[in-house]
Write a protein that holds these residues in place. Structure first.
Motif, PDB file in Angstrom:
ATOM      1  N   CYS A  40      -0.685  77.646  81.353  1.00  0.00           N
ATOM      2  CA  CYS A  40       0.660  77.094  81.563  1.00  0.00           C
ATOM      3  C   CYS A  40       0.983  77.124  83.054  1.00  0.00           C
ATOM      4  O   CYS A  40       0.188  77.603  83.868  1.00  0.00           O
ATOM      5  CB  CYS A  40       1.705  77.905  80.792  1.00  0.00           C
ATOM      6  N   ILE A 136      -1.956  75.288  75.425  1.00  0.00           N
ATOM      7  CA  ILE A 136      -2.209  75.972  74.157  1.00  0.00           C
ATOM      8  C   ILE A 136      -0.909  75.893  73.370  1.00  0.00           C
ATOM      9  O   ILE A 136       0.171  75.694  73.948  1.00  0.00           O
ATOM     10  CB  ILE A 136      -2.618  77.453  74.401  1.00  0.00           C
ATOM     11  N   ASP A 137      -0.999  76.047  72.054  1.00  0.00           N
ATOM     12  CA  ASP A 137       0.215  76.000  71.237  1.00  0.00           C
ATOM     13  C   ASP A 137       1.214  77.046  71.746  1.00  0.00           C
ATOM     14  O   ASP A 137       0.905  78.238  71.776  1.00  0.00           O
ATOM     15  CB  ASP A 137      -0.129  76.284  69.771  1.00  0.00           C
ATOM     16  N   PRO A 138       2.415  76.630  72.173  1.00  0.00           N
ATOM     17  CA  PRO A 138       3.378  77.578  72.749  1.00  0.00           C
ATOM     18  C   PRO A 138       3.818  78.668  71.780  1.00  0.00           C
ATOM     19  O   PRO A 138       4.211  79.758  72.199  1.00  0.00           O
ATOM     20  CB  PRO A 138       4.555  76.685  73.167  1.00  0.00           C
ATOM     21  N   TYR A 139       3.762  78.384  70.474  1.00  0.00           N
ATOM     22  CA  TYR A 139       4.169  79.398  69.501  1.00  0.00           C
ATOM     23  C   TYR A 139       3.164  80.555  69.465  1.00  0.00           C
ATOM     24  O   TYR A 139       3.542  81.702  69.258  1.00  0.00           O
ATOM     25  CB  TYR A 139       4.334  78.785  68.110  1.00  0.00           C
ATOM     26  N   TYR A 140       1.885  80.239  69.673  1.00  0.00           N
ATOM     27  CA  TYR A 140       0.899  81.326  69.748  1.00  0.00           C
ATOM     28  C   TYR A 140       1.129  82.135  71.024  1.00  0.00           C
ATOM     29  O   TYR A 140       1.101  83.374  71.006  1.00  0.00           O
ATOM     30  CB  TYR A 140      -0.538  80.792  69.744  1.00  0.00           C
ATOM     31  N   GLN A 185      -3.930  78.770  64.993  1.00  0.00           N
ATOM     32  CA  GLN A 185      -3.081  77.848  64.240  1.00  0.00           C
ATOM     33  C   GLN A 185      -2.257  78.569  63.181  1.00  0.00           C
ATOM     34  O   GLN A 185      -1.079  78.269  62.982  1.00  0.00           O
ATOM     35  CB  GLN A 185      -3.936  76.760  63.575  1.00  0.00           C
ATOM     36  N   SER A 188       0.518  80.392  64.969  1.00  0.00           N
ATOM     37  CA  SER A 188       1.478  79.414  65.471  1.00  0.00           C
ATOM     38  C   SER A 188       2.365  78.890  64.354  1.00  0.00           C
ATOM     39  O   SER A 188       3.589  78.771  64.512  1.00  0.00           O
ATOM     40  CB  SER A 188       0.745  78.246  66.142  1.00  0.00           C
ATOM     41  N   ASN A 189       1.763  78.578  63.211  1.00  0.00           N
ATOM     42  CA  ASN A 189       2.526  78.044  62.082  1.00  0.00           C
ATOM     43  C   ASN A 189       3.554  79.048  61.570  1.00  0.00           C
ATOM     44  O   ASN A 189       4.679  78.688  61.226  1.00  0.00           O
ATOM     45  CB  ASN A 189       1.584  77.639  60.949  1.00  0.00           C
ATOM     46  N   LYS A 192       6.399  79.285  64.126  1.00  0.00           N
ATOM     47  CA  LYS A 192       7.232  78.086  64.062  1.00  0.00           C
ATOM     48  C   LYS A 192       8.119  78.117  62.829  1.00  0.00           C
ATOM     49  O   LYS A 192       9.318  77.790  62.888  1.00  0.00           O
ATOM     50  CB  LYS A 192       6.349  76.839  64.044  1.00  0.00           C
TER      51      LYS A 192
END
Length: 216
Positions: A40, A136-140, A185, A188-189, A192
């Motif tokens: 980031c 990268i997925d921001p939630y992770y 994933q 992250s899910n 979210k």
């Protein structure tokens, strides 16, 4: 414990060289970690809004973050000329803000939050760093930034006695553990979904308040 002179890195504090931390990093699988700065960007330019002294803005301070739910829960309305001198960066929906100053840095009360649409456009203190443009997925990443491993790094990198802080260089060089794509994933899910449920809960409470207001 002791270390060799050529292992000194311009620091003389215990936490930076403690055997516990050195062991932690020596056991890392180097193929599964990457520096935060490669995942980031850090916002380093002060908001242009600060040039207009009569503009009304929302200001977010360190204490405005709920450290347990990764969210901003409050902001204060100011005219720009009334803002504290530490007011610095404009935050956008989807940014992640993380504390780099204060006694809570590197502890369980370390302030980290995902910026929601409600607080997009606000100005935050320079006690935060604003992370943006994720690879990268921001939630992770949000989940990892509150993990024990990351907090230990922040505590290790702290300098200063009165107001501990972490430098931008140390923040960007801190390492993020990357498991396999499936695990990333899944995490992250879940993160979210947790945010979606929290937002839905707020809407339900708001609708109840509106119904009650009709009775008065």
């Amino acid at each position: 414990f002791s270390i060799m002179y050529d292992e000194l890195n311009g620091r003389f504090d215990f936490d930076f060289y403690s055997p516990e931390n050195r062991t932690l990093f020596s056991k890392l699988n180097k193929t599964k970690v990457v520096a935060l700065g490669k995942l980031c960007e850090i916002v380093k330019i002060k908001s242009k809004k600060l040039k207009d002294p009569d503009l009304t803005v929302e200001y977010v301070e360190l204490s405005d973050v709920n450290t347990h739910s990764f969210e901003i829960i409050n902001s204060t309305t100011y005219l720009v000329h009334e803002l504290p001198s530490r007011a610095s960066y404009e935050i956008r929906q989807g940014d992640i803000i993380t504390a780099i100053a204060g006694n809570s840095v590197g502890t369980r009360k370390h302030a980290i939050a995902l910026v929601t649409d409600e607080f997009g456009g606000s100005i935050c203190t320079n006690g935060f760093r604003v992370l943006r443009n994720f690879k990268i997925d921001p939630y992770y990443l949000l989940y990892f930034l509150k993990s024990e491993f990351f907090l230990k790094q922040m505590y290790m990198y702290r300098t200063g006695a009165a107001i501990p802080n972490v430098s931008d260089t140390d923040l960007l060089n801190s390492v993020v553990v990357l498991p396999n794509i499936k695990t990333i994933q899944e995490i992250s899910n879940k993160m979210k979904k947790a945010f979606e449920l929290r937002q839905e809960s707020k809407q339900q409470i708001k609708s109840i308040s509106l119904e009650l207001a009709k009775l008065y």
